[in-house]
Design a protein around this motif. Structure first.
Motif, PDB file in Angstrom:
ATOM      1  N   ASN A 191       1.461  -1.447  -0.067  1.00 37.58           N
ATOM      2  CA  ASN A 191      -0.219   0.243   0.126  1.00 37.58           C
ATOM      3  C   ASN A 191       0.585   1.204  -0.064  1.00 37.58           C
ATOM      4  O   ASN A 191       1.351   1.538   1.253  1.00 37.58           O
ATOM      5  CB  ASN A 191      -0.990  -0.175   1.321  1.00 37.58           C
TER       6      ASN A 191
ATOM      7  N   TYR B  17       0.412  10.493   4.666  1.00 42.37           N
ATOM      8  CA  TYR B  17      -0.201  10.041   5.883  1.00 42.37           C
ATOM      9  C   TYR B  17      -1.504   9.397   5.529  1.00 42.37           C
ATOM     10  O   TYR B  17      -1.779   8.204   6.211  1.00 42.37           O
ATOM     11  CB  TYR B  17       0.190   9.823   7.223  1.00 42.37           C
TER      12      TYR B  17
ATOM     13  N   ALA C 289      -2.351   7.403   3.478  1.00 43.34           N
ATOM     14  CA  ALA C 289      -1.833   5.471   3.558  1.00 43.34           C
ATOM     15  C   ALA C 289      -2.668   4.958   4.466  1.00 43.34           C
ATOM     16  O   ALA C 289      -2.813   4.091   4.459  1.00 43.34           O
ATOM     17  CB  ALA C 289      -0.174   5.629   4.288  1.00 43.34           C
TER      18      ALA C 289
ATOM     19  N   VAL D 241       1.780   5.239  -1.009  1.00 44.29           N
ATOM     20  CA  VAL D 241       2.048   6.388  -1.525  1.00 44.29           C
ATOM     21  C   VAL D 241       2.710   7.095  -1.536  1.00 44.29           C
ATOM     22  O   VAL D 241       4.003   7.190  -1.306  1.00 44.29           O
ATOM     23  CB  VAL D 241       1.251   7.156  -0.226  1.00 44.29           C
TER      24      VAL D 241
ATOM     25  N   ASN E  25       3.208  -0.894   3.959  1.00 42.18           N
ATOM     26  CA  ASN E  25       1.629   0.703   4.165  1.00 42.18           C
ATOM     27  C   ASN E  25       3.133   1.325   4.201  1.00 42.18           C
ATOM     28  O   ASN E  25       3.761   1.445   5.068  1.00 42.18           O
ATOM     29  CB  ASN E  25       1.258   0.444   5.434  1.00 42.18           C
ATOM     30  N   ARG E  26       3.362   1.980   2.366  1.00 43.89           N
ATOM     31  CA  ARG E  26       4.676   2.919   2.640  1.00 43.89           C
ATOM     32  C   ARG E  26       4.349   4.050   2.152  1.00 43.89           C
ATOM     33  O   ARG E  26       3.693   3.927   1.315  1.00 43.89           O
ATOM     34  CB  ARG E  26       5.541   2.269   1.789  1.00 43.89           C
ATOM     35  N   VAL E  27       4.558   5.128   2.728  1.00 37.85           N
ATOM     36  CA  VAL E  27       4.852   7.025   1.951  1.00 37.85           C
ATOM     37  C   VAL E  27       6.385   7.140   1.324  1.00 37.85           C
ATOM     38  O   VAL E  27       7.500   6.123   2.238  1.00 37.85           O
ATOM     39  CB  VAL E  27       4.433   7.583   3.104  1.00 37.85           C
TER      40      VAL E  27
ATOM     41  N   ILE F 220       2.263   2.599   9.355  1.00 35.90           N
ATOM     42  CA  ILE F 220       3.218   3.244   8.309  1.00 35.90           C
ATOM     43  C   ILE F 220       4.768   3.700   8.283  1.00 35.90           C
ATOM     44  O   ILE F 220       4.696   4.807   9.044  1.00 35.90           O
ATOM     45  CB  ILE F 220       2.154   4.215   7.924  1.00 35.90           C
TER      46      ILE F 220
END
Length: 509
Positions: A143, A227, A230, A145, A240-242, A272
């Motif tokens: 996931n 965020y 996310a 962003v 889950n990463r930006v 995240i």
């Protein structure tokens, strides 16, 4: 002039009934110079084992420093000494260490001892770690962003256009399991693409291609919105990463480094993580990018070429995106019976206190699937030429362990990505792992030593003595080994370039 109503047309930026003039694209800003910012961490010196036998640091798999050094040398200019983080130079390269066989124990330790190439009578101690490699088909869903800096400072050809190419390359490694969202920020931040299945490739590519550079840099608001997206697409079992792509020049809204770090740390606790891709030169805020990546349990890379984007986001995509462990710390205790002094080469920005090692509340580095990590110590054996005189009123040497001939003891603490309690792996470094001559040392250790020497020379050569660039070339060439992507051959070329590079980059015209 006015057009008759029957001929009037509505065009972007113009009222109905006026002559249509295309809106001009903003001109690229002149390439800045001299405003790059780096962490201020002077090289570590030698420590007396009798007074300080334990060395503790957070693991580091960042590679930004090496790529920045390369970009400087490709401009025929030596990099600023503060830009050189020797551990990132060393860890830019993969090493052929033995791999763990099970994810139940995700690291395998390799150690060696060999003569220092630059200081007679001293030795180098290599600690190498290989992480468990997750098969691409069994990796968790992602996931992601993409948080893209579209401020005016990103208008140059090695900035936003390269960002677009890099993110398009990363998209090739994603599939229907994955989701992508895009946030851009300039004078203000906004969602360019809501969470979208990666299988909708053309839709995502169109959103990336539509990004344009203009305005100030509201990076703090961009982080907040990224965020939020996310969290909107959060999956407990997914990565889950930006992924932040920027030159780091935050100049609007929240610009306080401590505020930004605190925000990223709080989001890290929710699962995240944050990775950072740095672009551009002249106003690159490396210090902020490093701080955010460390707080976000992610890696920091610097993208200076399309080939570097391919290395980080295609060839190493699984290790870049899929963590196998977080809060990874190393502690090395030296035996006073065999080692008089030591210094850790690099890792100055990753130093931890001794009691941080067992404190699971203390944040440390993240390691991705299949990654290797290398640390080098330079040591003075007992009886060797000391770098510092004994203290007149110092404490007596620590009592050696009865019958022990070990040089040191290595301990690694790590947490699984979804856990909050650490696990421990240990190994001893003893004379059985020692090579009597440099030529007999393991090939990977010799190459790491060559890279370390290069970094040390670029930082001023306080500890490398008369060892110079031609010596680095000879050492690296003799240890190049299997080099399928040409990274090690490129390194040799960079060392040669440093011999003739100017001390300062020329001012832009």
């Amino acid at each position: 002039m006015r057009l008759p109503p029957s001929q009037a047309r509505a065009l972007p930026g113009h009222a109905i009934g006026t002559v249509a003039m295309p809106r001009p694209e903003p001109l690229p800003l002149p390439e800045p110079t001299g405003r790059d910012r780096f962490p201020d961490a002077p090289p570590s010196g030698f420590q007396a084992v009798a007074q300080a036998p334990v060395s503790t640091f957070s693991i580091d798999v960042d590679t930004a420093s090496y790529a920045f050094v390369r970009a400087s040398l490709n401009r025929n200019a030596l990099p600023p000494p503060k830009a050189v983080r020797v551990e990132e130079m060393i860890n830019y390269f993969p090493y052929a260490y033995p791999a763990p066989t099970s994810p139940e124990e995700p690291f395998r330790i390799t150690t060696s001892v060999f003569p220092s190439p630059w200081a007679e009578g001293r030795k180098l101690v290599q600690v190498g770690i290989k992480g468990y490699a997750v098969a691409p088909e069994s990796r968790p869903a992602a996931n992601l962003v993409f948080l893209v800096d579209t401020s005016g400072s990103m208008a140059g050809p090695n900035r936003l256009p390269l960002v677009k190419q890099a993110l398009s390359l990363l998209l090739t490694k994603l599939d229907a399991r994955d989701k992508v969202a895009i946030v851009s920020y300039a004078g203000e931040a906004g969602t360019v693409l809501p969470p979208t299945p990666a299988s909708e490739r053309q839709k995502i590519l169109a959103a990336i291609e539509g990004l344009a550079a203009r305005g100030g840099t509201a990076g703090g608001e961009g982080l907040r919105q990224a965020y939020a997206l996310a969290e909107q697409g959060f999956e407990a079992k997914a990565v889950n990463r930006v992924v932040l792509a920027t030159d780091g020049d935050f100049n609007l809204g929240i610009t306080s480094r401590d505020e930004l770090k605190g925000f990223v740390a709080r989001k890290r606790a929710t699962g995240i993580f944050l990775s950072v891709l740095g672009f551009g030169m002249g106003n690159h805020n490396d210090a902020l990018m490093q701080a955010l990546a460390q707080e976000g349990n992610g890696a920091a890379a610097y993208i200076d070429t399309l080939n570097e984007a391919r290395k980080v986001l295609v060839e190493e995509a699984t290790s870049t995106l899929v963590p196998i462990a977080k809060d990874v710390k190393i502690q090395v205790e030296f035996n006073p019976a065999t080692i008089a002094e030591y210094r850790l080469i690099g890792y100055e920005t990753r130093a931890l206190r001794r009691d941080d090692f067992t404190n699971d509340k203390v944040d440390a580095g993240e390691v991705g699937s299949g990654q290797t990590v290398t640390a080098l110590y330079e040591v003075v054996p007992v009886g060797g030429a000391r770098t510092m005189p004994a203290l007149r009123y110092g404490a007596p040497p620590a009592a050696p362990v009865a019958g022990s001939s070990d040089y040191a003891h290595v301990a690694i603490r790590y947490k699984r990505p979804d856990a909050e309690t650490s696990r421990l792996i240990e190994a001893a470094i003893d004379p059985s792992q020692e090579a009597k001559t440099l030529a007999e040392a393991p090939q990977e250790a010799r190459f790491a030593a060559a890279v370390a020497a290069f970094g040390e020379i670029l930082r001023g050569g306080a500890y490398t003595g008369a060892f110079r660039y031609p010596d680095v070339v000879r050492l690296a060439t003799g240890a190049r080994g299997d080099d399928p992507f040409g990274y090690r051959a490129e390194f040799v070329g960079l060392v040669r370039a440093a011999e003739t590079a100017a001390a300062l980059a020329p001012a832009p015209r």
